[in-house]
Design a protein around this motif. Sequence first.
Motif, short mmCIF file in Angstrom:
data_model
loop_
_atom_site.label_atom_id
_atom_site.label_comp_id
_atom_site.label_asym_id
_atom_site.label_seq_id
_atom_site.Cartn_x
_atom_site.Cartn_y
_atom_site.Cartn_z
N SER A 58 27.80 0.14 -10.42
CA SER A 58 28.99 0.12 -10.50
C SER A 58 29.73 -0.09 -11.92
O SER A 58 29.46 -0.95 -12.56
CB SER A 58 29.59 -0.86 -9.37
OG SER A 58 31.01 -0.82 -9.12
N TRP A 59 30.80 0.65 -12.01
CA TRP A 59 31.28 0.93 -13.24
C TRP A 59 32.97 0.78 -13.15
O TRP A 59 33.57 0.75 -12.15
CB TRP A 59 30.95 1.80 -14.12
CG TRP A 59 29.51 1.88 -14.24
CD1 TRP A 59 28.64 2.80 -13.48
CD2 TRP A 59 28.92 1.44 -15.10
NE1 TRP A 59 27.32 2.36 -13.99
CE2 TRP A 59 27.29 1.70 -15.11
CE3 TRP A 59 29.23 0.70 -16.35
CZ2 TRP A 59 26.40 1.21 -16.02
CZ3 TRP A 59 28.18 0.27 -17.09
CH2 TRP A 59 26.93 0.57 -17.03
N THR A 60 33.59 0.46 -14.40
CA THR A 60 34.98 0.83 -14.26
C THR A 60 35.21 2.36 -15.31
O THR A 60 34.11 2.50 -15.91
CB THR A 60 35.76 -0.11 -15.20
OG1 THR A 60 35.01 -0.51 -16.37
CG2 THR A 60 35.84 -1.65 -14.32
N ALA A 74 37.90 -7.38 -10.12
CA ALA A 74 36.90 -6.91 -8.91
C ALA A 74 36.17 -5.58 -9.78
O ALA A 74 35.03 -5.55 -9.54
CB ALA A 74 37.87 -5.84 -8.15
N GLY A 75 36.70 -4.89 -10.48
CA GLY A 75 35.71 -3.86 -11.32
C GLY A 75 35.56 -2.70 -10.46
O GLY A 75 34.76 -2.55 -9.49
N ILE A 76 36.65 -1.67 -10.46
CA ILE A 76 36.45 -0.46 -9.47
C ILE A 76 36.54 0.86 -10.18
O ILE A 76 37.02 1.02 -11.56
CB ILE A 76 37.74 -0.38 -8.63
CG1 ILE A 76 39.09 -0.38 -9.52
CG2 ILE A 76 37.81 -1.73 -7.70
CD1 ILE A 76 40.24 -0.23 -8.56
N PRO A 85 32.56 -2.42 -5.48
CA PRO A 85 33.08 -2.94 -6.72
C PRO A 85 32.12 -3.60 -7.56
O PRO A 85 31.06 -4.01 -7.01
CB PRO A 85 34.45 -3.62 -6.23
CG PRO A 85 34.01 -4.50 -5.10
CD PRO A 85 32.94 -3.35 -4.12
N GLN A 86 32.41 -3.84 -8.87
CA GLN A 86 31.60 -4.69 -9.50
C GLN A 86 31.05 -6.17 -9.10
O GLN A 86 29.97 -6.56 -9.05
CB GLN A 86 31.91 -4.72 -11.08
CG GLN A 86 31.80 -3.29 -11.76
CD GLN A 86 32.58 -3.29 -13.14
OE1 GLN A 86 33.47 -4.01 -13.44
NE2 GLN A 86 31.67 -2.76 -14.08
N ILE A 87 32.14 -6.70 -8.53
CA ILE A 87 31.91 -7.99 -7.72
C ILE A 87 30.74 -8.06 -6.62
O ILE A 87 30.49 -8.85 -6.32
CB ILE A 87 33.09 -8.70 -7.35
CG1 ILE A 87 33.95 -7.90 -6.31
CG2 ILE A 87 33.93 -9.04 -8.77
CD1 ILE A 87 35.26 -8.46 -5.92
N SER A 88 30.65 -7.00 -6.35
CA SER A 88 29.52 -6.64 -5.01
C SER A 88 28.23 -6.60 -5.48
O SER A 88 27.30 -6.32 -4.80
CB SER A 88 30.06 -5.49 -3.96
OG SER A 88 31.19 -5.97 -3.55
N ASN A 89 27.99 -6.49 -6.67
CA ASN A 89 26.81 -6.26 -7.55
C ASN A 89 26.23 -7.34 -8.70
O ASN A 89 25.85 -7.19 -9.42
CB ASN A 89 26.68 -5.00 -8.27
CG ASN A 89 26.93 -3.78 -7.04
OD1 ASN A 89 25.98 -3.29 -6.57
ND2 ASN A 89 28.26 -3.29 -6.98
#
Length: 424
Positions: A58-60, A74-76, A85-89
């Motif tokens: 997951s990236w921005t 979050a990082g989407i 999102p990045q917070i899920s990884n």
Amino acid sequence: MAREGVVVDMATLRKQRNGVAINVSKDPLIGHYADVGGEQLWIDVLHSTLEHGLAPVSWTDYLYLTVGGTLSNAGISGQSFRYGPQISNVHEMDVITGKGEFVTCSWQKNLELFHAVLGGLGQFGVIARARIALEPAPKRVKWVRLLYSDFSAFTKDQERLISINGRKQKTALDFLEGILLMNQGPINNWRSSFFPISDHPRIASLITQHSIIYCLEVAKYYDDQTEKNVDKEIKVLLQGLVYIPGFYYEKNVSYVEFLNRVRSGELKLQSQGLWDVPHPWLNFFIPKSQILDFDSGVFRDIVLKRNISSGPVLVYPMNRNKWDDRMSASIPEEDVFYTVGFLHSSGFDNWKEYDAQNREILEFCSDAGIEVKQYLPNHTTQEDWSNHFGAKWVTFLERKRQFDPRMILSPGQKIFDKQLQQAF
């Protein structure tokens, strides 16, 4: 450096990690991961993990951002519909709380702090280290853009494509975003130069005819083993889509070139003195059920009437089930919601025009009952912040009392007004 706040020398914290900024390891339970300093840039994480044939999933869109910074929001990006999102990884973090305590938190320990910090806008602690999930890295990317004149058809096709979203599903896309093409903006923009120059007149004619053209952007990753099937898989995925015939464009690029696609545009603008200018951006999430109303009221009314848009305008959907609702990040309640981003660049003499447009868009959403959630929120009143977090507001306050009772981390976001601070 941080008015009424604190500054942390993150480099000194590497002593906790044997002086290593980015360290790749493997655990029998969670697989490969990277322990990364919160001050590290995602571009450096990419290069370091690729040395091991691995990468985050997951990236921005822009990689010259810090790990701690994006995880605090979050990082989407276009991968979020599939990988979250990045917070899920994230598996684990070291956090310096508002109490000055250095705490390790994860799915197994100090879970409340773990959930609070991810998407917590820096209100509960400073991320000193994050343990990021890694998977085998692809080598190349099949990158496709399709053009639409009808917004309803455009969104239906987007929603159909993101419904195929299993992490291990070989037929799923790896990336999906959407971009608006309008007369007042360039056909190719600083996010990426994609369309061949020879086709610019055809595309410009379409834009003149319809005022706005919607561009669907998708990507499929592959490597040496999967290269022979990638064209077939793309063909199957895109079969039945109702884009404008004859307006199909594709590229084959390296994985790094694709992920770092914004950088070349940035460097070009820097060389022209056009990067270090005001960026009056507006980003938010919109429920799927209200996205057509947003198109008619904002894209086809406010934006076209003002005729000032000078940067990319993004619109693409995400799946709510890829987010963990226990984390602080605030998103719409519906199963599918859209990200909309107005990524404007202005001059130093006309930024107020863009701020005025942003306010008009938000006022329209409020009057029309469109339940937007700002991403990278900028609220000015306690009521607005309470509405932003909704049902999470009470939990947000409780976590603040628990992890930053003296509100040392509060300056900047202005989430807590003086009356609430006194109550603490």
